[in-house]
Write a protein that holds these residues in place. Structure first.
Motif, PDB file in Angstrom:
ATOM      1  N   LEU A 142      11.414   1.799  -2.714  1.00  0.00           N
ATOM      2  CA  LEU A 142      11.925   1.593  -1.354  1.00  0.00           C
ATOM      3  C   LEU A 142      13.351   2.103  -1.181  1.00  0.00           C
ATOM      4  CD1 LEU A 142      10.482  -1.970  -0.711  1.00  0.00           C
ATOM      5  CD2 LEU A 142       9.769   0.158   0.394  1.00  0.00           C
ATOM      6  N   ARG A 143      14.054   2.332  -2.269  1.00  0.00           N
ATOM      7  CA  ARG A 143      15.426   2.848  -2.166  1.00  0.00           C
ATOM      8  C   ARG A 143      15.477   4.375  -2.122  1.00  0.00           C
ATOM      9  NH1 ARG A 143      16.727  -1.709  -5.509  1.00  0.00           N
ATOM     10  NH2 ARG A 143      16.551  -0.515  -7.429  1.00  0.00           N
ATOM     11  N   ARG A 150       7.990   7.190  -0.036  1.00  0.00           N
ATOM     12  CA  ARG A 150       7.902   5.767  -0.353  1.00  0.00           C
ATOM     13  C   ARG A 150       6.464   5.304  -0.567  1.00  0.00           C
ATOM     14  NH1 ARG A 150      12.369   4.236   4.220  1.00  0.00           N
ATOM     15  NH2 ARG A 150      14.136   5.190   3.127  1.00  0.00           N
ATOM     16  N   TYR A 151       5.539   5.790   0.242  1.00  0.00           N
ATOM     17  CA  TYR A 151       4.150   5.353   0.071  1.00  0.00           C
ATOM     18  C   TYR A 151       3.603   5.755  -1.302  1.00  0.00           C
ATOM     19  CZ  TYR A 151      -0.881   4.987   0.504  1.00  0.00           C
ATOM     20  OH  TYR A 151      -2.207   4.693   0.271  1.00  0.00           O
ATOM     21  N   LEU A 154       5.207   3.635  -3.947  1.00  0.00           N
ATOM     22  CA  LEU A 154       4.723   2.257  -3.962  1.00  0.00           C
ATOM     23  C   LEU A 154       3.345   2.171  -4.613  1.00  0.00           C
ATOM     24  CD1 LEU A 154       5.824   0.938  -0.444  1.00  0.00           C
ATOM     25  CD2 LEU A 154       6.650   0.150  -2.667  1.00  0.00           C
ATOM     26  N   THR A 207       2.093  -3.076   2.360  1.00  0.00           N
ATOM     27  CA  THR A 207       3.512  -3.366   2.120  1.00  0.00           C
ATOM     28  C   THR A 207       4.404  -2.668   3.129  1.00  0.00           C
ATOM     29  OG1 THR A 207       3.141  -3.715  -0.242  1.00  0.00           O
ATOM     30  CG2 THR A 207       5.387  -3.169   0.444  1.00  0.00           C
ATOM     31  N   LEU A 208       4.173  -1.386   3.354  1.00  0.00           N
ATOM     32  CA  LEU A 208       4.989  -0.653   4.320  1.00  0.00           C
ATOM     33  C   LEU A 208       4.826  -1.221   5.723  1.00  0.00           C
ATOM     34  CD1 LEU A 208       4.577   3.049   3.128  1.00  0.00           C
ATOM     35  CD2 LEU A 208       6.608   1.601   2.961  1.00  0.00           C
ATOM     36  N   LEU A 211       6.779  -4.628   5.864  1.00  0.00           N
ATOM     37  CA  LEU A 211       8.231  -4.442   5.858  1.00  0.00           C
ATOM     38  C   LEU A 211       8.725  -3.760   7.129  1.00  0.00           C
ATOM     39  CD1 LEU A 211       8.842  -3.392   2.133  1.00  0.00           C
ATOM     40  CD2 LEU A 211       9.102  -5.638   3.191  1.00  0.00           C
ATOM     41  N   ARG A 212       7.863  -2.956   7.741  1.00  0.00           N
ATOM     42  CA  ARG A 212       8.229  -2.338   9.018  1.00  0.00           C
ATOM     43  C   ARG A 212       8.238  -3.382  10.135  1.00  0.00           C
ATOM     44  NH1 ARG A 212       4.392   1.164   9.157  1.00  0.00           N
ATOM     45  NH2 ARG A 212       5.487   2.623   7.795  1.00  0.00           N
ATOM     46  N   ARG A 218      12.654  -6.853   3.709  1.00  0.00           N
ATOM     47  CA  ARG A 218      13.152  -5.807   2.816  1.00  0.00           C
ATOM     48  C   ARG A 218      14.580  -6.076   2.396  1.00  0.00           C
ATOM     49  NH1 ARG A 218      13.440   0.762   3.876  1.00  0.00           N
ATOM     50  NH2 ARG A 218      14.523   1.235   1.919  1.00  0.00           N
ATOM     51  N   ARG A 221      14.633  -8.775  -0.345  1.00  0.00           N
ATOM     52  CA  ARG A 221      13.838  -8.645  -1.557  1.00  0.00           C
ATOM     53  C   ARG A 221      14.690  -8.906  -2.781  1.00  0.00           C
ATOM     54  NH1 ARG A 221      12.093  -4.747  -3.535  1.00  0.00           N
ATOM     55  NH2 ARG A 221       9.923  -4.993  -4.046  1.00  0.00           N
TER      56      ARG A 221
END
Length: 222
Positions: A142-143, A150-151, A154, A207-208, A211-212, A218, A221
């Motif tokens: 995520l960073r 990111r997908y 993850l 997850t995305l 968090l969106r 996020r 976390r």
């Protein structure tokens, strides 16, 4: 000749208003109180423990080894990716403790210490650590500055937790409970690999989306 008043040569100082006295000057909200943060963490841990339990209660697909294919690993990975390593570990540990205490929250609506004698014991006991590893690797994903990466990262985080923690522990459990060789246990374990890949693909997408929808998760976390 000019005359001057005594007040003309006197410099008057007017105290300046502090930032706290000027309405609207402070734009940043105060930091969250420790008690509020703790209560939020407790609520999230309990919520995701219940989520893992709900995933486990979805009808399982039986296999010949006595270890059915379930959605437990999906819930474990989502808990780690969304909550982070520490809270994900605590959520899955809570789920495990509740199940071992006798509440039927494990696969096929089982619970109690008797599950420790089943072939699935290795997978089950590995879940808290798997959530922690998924959370740690997910934090790295995520960073990444580029959102497009990111997908897949993850997905890799979830697969990393599965194949570094869950499957090795599961193989050890199969060896211990079924009395088979490591090679035979590996052959049994391979049956679960395709399903795990699919579940980790879904877990990354969920997850995305979460968090969106809830960006504070996020930032919190850990």
């Amino acid at each position: 000749m000019s005359t001057s008043s005594p007040d003309d040569s006197t410099t008057r100082t007017v105290p300046s208003a502090t930032a706290a006295e000027v309405p609207g000057l402070l734009t940043d909200p105060p930091p969250p109180q420790p008690a509020r943060r703790t209560s939020t963490d407790v609520a999230l841990v309990a919520t995701f423990a219940a989520f893992v339990a709900a995933c486990a209660l979805v009808p399982a697909i039986p296999t010949g080894s006595g270890v059915p294919i379930t959605l437990q690993t999906f819930g474990v990975v989502v808990a780690g990716l969304v909550l982070g390593a520490r809270r994900g570990f605590l959520a899955v540990t809570l789920y495990l403790v509740v199940g071992l205490a006798g509440v039927p929250v494990f696969a096929e609506m089982t619970g109690g210490l008797g599950v420790l004698g089943k072939p699935s014991v290795g997978y089950l006991l590995a879940f808290p650590l798997a959530a922690a590893v998924a959370g740690w690797l997910g934090g790295l994903a995520l960073r990444v500055p580029r959102a497009a990466w990111r997908y897949p990262l993850l997905v890799a985080a979830g697969l990393g937790s599965s194949f570094l923690v869950t499957h090795p522990a599961g193989i050890l459990g199969l060896v211990a409970r079924l009395g088979v060789s490591p090679a035979e246990a590996l052959a049994i374990d391979v049956v679960y690999w395709p399903g795990d890949v699919v579940k980790n693909l879904l877990a990354a997408g969920v997850t995305l989306a979460v968090l969106r929808a809830f960006p504070d998760l996020r930032r919190g976390r850990r």
